[in-house]
Write an enzyme that holds these catalytic residues in place. Structure first.
Site, short mmCIF file in Angstrom:
data_model
loop_
_atom_site.label_atom_id
_atom_site.label_comp_id
_atom_site.label_asym_id
_atom_site.label_seq_id
_atom_site.Cartn_x
_atom_site.Cartn_y
_atom_site.Cartn_z
N CYS A 136 0.83 -1.20 0.00
CA CYS A 136 0.00 0.00 0.00
C CYS A 136 0.87 1.26 0.00
CB CYS A 136 -0.93 0.00 1.22
SG CYS A 136 -2.03 1.43 1.19
N CYS A 177 -0.39 7.92 -40.68
CA CYS A 177 0.92 7.26 -40.75
C CYS A 177 1.94 8.22 -41.33
CB CYS A 177 0.85 5.98 -41.58
SG CYS A 177 0.33 6.24 -43.30
#
Ligand SMILES: Cc1cc2nc3c(=O)[nH]c(=O)nc-3n(C[C@H](O)[C@H](O)[C@H](O)COP(=O)(O)OP(=O)(O)OC[C@H]3O[C@@H](n4cnc5c(N)ncnc54)[C@H](O)[C@@H]3O)c2cc1C
Ligand SMILES: Cc1cc2nc3c(=O)[nH]c(=O)nc-3n(C[C@H](O)[C@H](O)[C@H](O)COP(=O)(O)O)c2cc1C
Ligand code: SF4
Lengths: 425, 455
Positions: free
Chosen positions: A137, A351
């Site tokens: 934690c 692209c």
């Protein structure tokens, strides 16, 4: 039909899907519903000493991306905020009613042997199948010298693990924090302490975002924010890498791994198995959609295993590990070149601009009649894959591996000033 | 049997009329807009932008919606097209930006809803931000614009932005041109045209004079004398005649006149027949037919002399007519109005077909009659040359001739919009007005420019 039954350091479950220690496993009500939905096991929400911790109101923050909610989730919750006795009684009832399911109890008590010695028999008495030590934690508890504060110091990890092993017959799983630089250090420490298994990853320290109107980090608690723990789909790559590091480490002797971190689908699950996990823990995906998601996880994994001819989970676990190598072992002679399927191309130009602005100027743009056309300049393409990733059409840009002429890795490469000169035979 | 022409107003109740003439396509909610914006690929060199006559940077404004930058989104639209709000509502996007959206290549008919997103952003600006542009320091130059339609308004705004003083003059009482009295009511619902004009005028430096007609109340020579430059954007003030028997009968009307009545008056006061025949194949015909239905006509038949392919109304306009209960009849040429006791009773058409070389032929012996008590003619609008007839302005093929800088053959006089050659669309008129303003601004800032004129 693939056999999805799991035996993880003696903890048996009908399938490898466990709910990770978190709100979904906070109490009997949830856990019964989870078992009814088909989950193979649970790791109960972390228990601590009485008096219980107090949680804040306003606990979670979400990272949303392009219309997708909760690709990452952060929380500032602590461990169970219910009295120990309540949890213990419920665990006992549930385990009694679901003897075939895995019930593992997560624990976090102060870093003193007495505290651990006190809680272990109480847990053992529930009939639980094992314990998981929460050394992960990253907020709230670490400030109290628990959780990640232990997990970040290998000596503490080893010490607490040893206390537990000495004081209980239950299998001990050590849950590792990713908030360290080298996951192998705490993993080795756990092994030295006698851990039966490790589980990872716990959440990653994070600030999920800032409320720009109030100028407060989120989630906002009465005008203030604090760092939290990050999880969900976005952390999967980090988890996979850390799990792979442990799985391939020769000195860890194949310590069993319970994989955690962003698992949302059967496909994620299969990848976690391939990288060395034996069981799979899920939190965010269940918090997002409810317990019913386990159906498709079981179904999909089983169908995929059938298709690939894997009969049991052991057949899959660690399959990708032999191919998970340090960078130095990659063949520098390998080449792959992008290819654009002109039929599938929608001519969005993504692209082109990606390669032109940020990669290797390897895509040409032209007009054929009125139609724009994008083509790969093969001599320039370095095979980085960027264009294939930005293309919005599946399988429109594919990477074509080229014939490989032998092997050359960096240690032998002429450009490497420290190259190892191959012995002349 | 005797008939009386059945043309009446108030066929429908107020409540019905409100529904029928409200927004045909309601705005997107914020959530819908964000979801739609996030579908956009953010194409590079985007084909949608190329297809927009005003060249709005569409991916940029859509991305700004997705990121919640509404101000930037609206500004991106409005700096290319100050009438982006009405264009969002009236543009036939199915043959412009949305036709070119790459999403069509993946799934035909599912482009990004660019028009709806544009409306979302421009509505936001009008609701929240007012006029986003400020004027450059005043130049002291004065420019007259004749015709306050989209072309004139866009020109005025751009000139005002550059610091010039603009006088907008129009024959109508209100500015707006066809946005105000031509475009279908349900496309520009809720006084949008007027609100947009108010929004645009907030830039400052623009004065408006209505009810003043060029060629009647003032002359071009006077304007040239009093102003540094003149822009003509008078649109198409005339309509084409069909040249058939009975065209002057009561009940036979120009579609644009019918629509103008409907746009400028209380809908309840606009008379409409029970059986309406609309003649024509363009968007004006479709608009007239649909609005006649929505005013309460029982039967509306739109008759066009050729086939679907030749209709200038787009396929979605055609569908819109049909879903509104308009009967569409093709390959039929009007031959005469039919009367009964001297009263309009119908229209006679001869059937036709395409010849091998693609032309149309009609058989005068093969006829049919469509009963009608009202006939709306929508066979095309014309540029009326009278207001400039005495001036040295070249008109060819019925439109004012301009060069690439929007200059007419008269020194210092520019023109654009429907009165010049090119597509008769709101967005094209806006582009003309904007670009003419830039050309005038350039000429006024570099005084030599006008002397070195030429094509
Ligand atoms: C019924 C109809 C529906 C249409 N629907 C659409 C649509 O949905 N989408 C679309 O893109 N386009 C549509 N159009 C076309 C579009 O409205 C026009 O292309 C556009 O309005 C042209 O703008 P403009 O400024 O050139 O002319 P106009 O809008 O016609 O404005 C010309 C102005 O000049 C004024 N004027 C004329 N003569 C004089 C004079 N002598 N002196 C002073 N002032 C004068 C007029 O009063 C008018 O205000 C439609 C047209 C019609 C007729
Ligand atoms: C392909 C790639 C290569 C990178 N190379 C470097 C590098 O050489 N040096 C460096 O400091 N960071 C490098 N980075 C990290 C970036 O500078 C940046 O810190 C990181 O991508 C996080 O930012 P972002 O995800 O918001 O873009 C690289 C990132 C990418 C994606
Ligand atoms: S793979 Fe990389 S370098 Fe090659 S074309 Fe695509 S983006 Fe350019």
């Amino acid at each position: 039909m693939a056999d999805l039954r799991s035996n993880f350091v003696g903890i048996k479950s009908p399938n490898p899907f466990w709910l990770a220690s978190a709100p979904p496993t906070d109490k009997e009500y949830n856990v019964r519903r989870a078992f009814e939905a088909g989950w193979g096991g649970v790791v109960w929400k972390t228990l601590g000493e009485d008096p219980p911790v107090v949680n804040v109101s306003s606990r979670y923050g979400s990272l949303n991306y392009n219309g997708t909610r909760m690709i990452g989730l952060n929380n500032i919750e602590l461990i169970s905020d219910r009295p120990l006795a309540t949890n213990i009684a419920e665990i006992k009832d549930v385990k009694r009613d679901y003897p075939d399911r895995a019930v593992v109890v997560s624990l976090m008590v102060p870093c003193e042997e007495e505290s651990w010695k006190a809680i272990l028999p109480i847990v053992e008495d529930t009939g639980a199948d094992g314990i998981e030590l929460n050394f992960g934690c990253p907020h709230g508890m670490s400030e109290r010298n628990m959780g990640a504060a232990v997990g970040q110091v290998p000596e503490y990890v080893e010490m607490v693990t040893r206390w537990c092993k000495q004081n209980t017959r239950m299998p001990v799983i050590v849950k590792l924090t990713p908030n360290i630089t080298n996951i192998l250090m705490p993993a080795h420490a756990a092994l030295r302490g006698g851990a039966d298994a490790v589980s990872l990853i716990n959440t990653i320290q994070s600030v999920i975002g800032v409320d720009l109107d109030r100028m407060v980090p989120m989630p906002v608690v009465g005008g203030k924010g604090t760092h939290g723990g990050y999880c969900g789909p976005a952390v999967k790559p980090i988890a996979l890498r850390m799990i792979g590091d442990i799985a391939r480490d020769p000195e860890l002797c194949g310590i069993p791994i319970s994989g955690i971190g962003g698992i949302s689908t059967w496909r994620d699950a299969a990848e976690f198995l391939a990288m060395g996990s034996s069981t799979l823990q899920v939190c965010t995906a269940a918090m997002h959609y409810g317990f019913r998601i386990v159906d498709d996880m079981i179904d999909g994994l089983s169908a995929w295993m059938d298709e690939k001819g894997y009969a049991t989970l052991e057949d899959v676990t660690g399959r990708a590990i032999p191919n998970f190598v340090p960078w130095n072992k990659l063949n520098l002679k390998f080449r792959t070149i992008a290819n654009i399927d002109q039929e599938a191309c929608v001519r969005c130009g993504l692209c082109y601009i990606a390669c032109e602005d940020t990669s290797h100027q390897s895509i040409s743009k032209s007009l054929v009649g009125n139609e724009r056309r994008y083509e790969i300049i093969e001599e320039e393409c370095v095979g980085c894959n960027l264009c294939a990733h930005v293309c919005p059409v599946d399988d429109c840009i594919t990477m074509q591996p080229q014939p490989v002429d032998g092997e050359l890795t960096w240690p032998e490469h002429p450009n490497n000033p420290n190259r190892v000169v191959a012995a002349v035979s | 049997m005797t008939r009386t022409p059945d043309i009446a107003s108030s066929r429908l109740s107020d409540a019905e009329l409100v529904v029928n003439f409200s927004d045909a396509h309601p705005p997107l909610t914020k959530e819908q807009a964000v979801v739609e914006a996030e579908r956009c690929f953010f194409c590079y060199d985007a084909p949608c932008t190329e297809a927009c006559p005003t060249g709005i940077d569409i991916p940029k404004f859509i991305r700004a919606i997705a990121t919640g930058n509404m101000k930037g989104s609206a500004r991106t639209i409005l700096e290319s097209n100050i009438l982006g709000g009405s264009c969002a509502r009236v543009c036939p996007t199915e043959i412009l930006c949305e036709e070119k959206c790459v999403h069509n290549a993946r799934e035909e008919g599912h482009p990004i809803r660019i028009g709806a997103l544009q409306r979302h952003a421009t509505d936001w600006q009008m609701d929240h931000g007012g006029q986003p542009f400020t004027r450059a320091p005043e130049t002291g130059r004065r420019i007259a614009i004749v015709g306050a339609g989209p072309a004139g308004l866009a020109c005025a705004h751009r000139l005002a932005m550059h610091g010039h003083d603009v006088m907008l003059i129009d024959a109508h009482a209100q500015p707006g041109g066809l946005n105000e009295y031509g475009v279908a009511a349900y496309k520009l619902a809720d006084d949008f045209a007027q609100r947009e004009v108010d929004f645009l005028m907030k830039i400052g430096g623009i004065s408006f004079e209505g009810n003043r007609k060029l060629g009647q109340d003032f002359s071009l020579t006077e304007l040239r004398r009093d102003y540094d430059a003149v822009f003509l954007s008078m649109g198409l003030a005339g309509v084409r005649a069909m040249g058939i028997e009975g065209e002057a009968l009561d009940g036979v009307q120009d579609a644009v006149t019918f629509i103008e009545a409907l746009r400028s008056r209380d809908k309840k006061a606009v008379p409409v027949g029970r059986q309406v025949v609309v003649i024509g194949g363009g968007n004006t015909a479709v608009d007239a037919a649909v609005q006649a239905r929505r005013l309460g006509a029982d039967d509306v038949t739109l008759v066009y002399r050729r086939g679907h392919e030749q209709m200038s109304a787009t396929s979605s306009e055609r569908e819109w007519a049909q879903t509104n209960g308009v009967t569409v009849r093709l390959w039929s040429s009007p031959s005469r109005m039919v009367t009964e006791d001297g009263v309009l009773a119908g229209v006679e058409f001869s059937r036709g077909k395409a010849t091998a070389d693609g032309r149309a032929t009609y058989d005068p012996k093969d006829t049919f009659i469509v009963p009608a008590d009202m006939v709306l003619k929508a066979v095309g609008q014309l540029f009326v040359t009278d207001p400039i007839s005495g001036e040295s302005i070249l008109v060819e093929n019925g439109r004012i001739v301009v060069d690439r800088s929007y200059r007419t053959t008269m020194e210092g006089v520019y023109a654009g919009g429907d009165c010049t050659v090119g597509e008769d669309l709101t967005v094209a008129a806006v582009r003309d007005g904007r670009d003419a303003a830039e050309a005038m601004h350039l000429a006024l800032s570099t005084p030599d420019q006008s002397e070195t004129s030429g094509q």
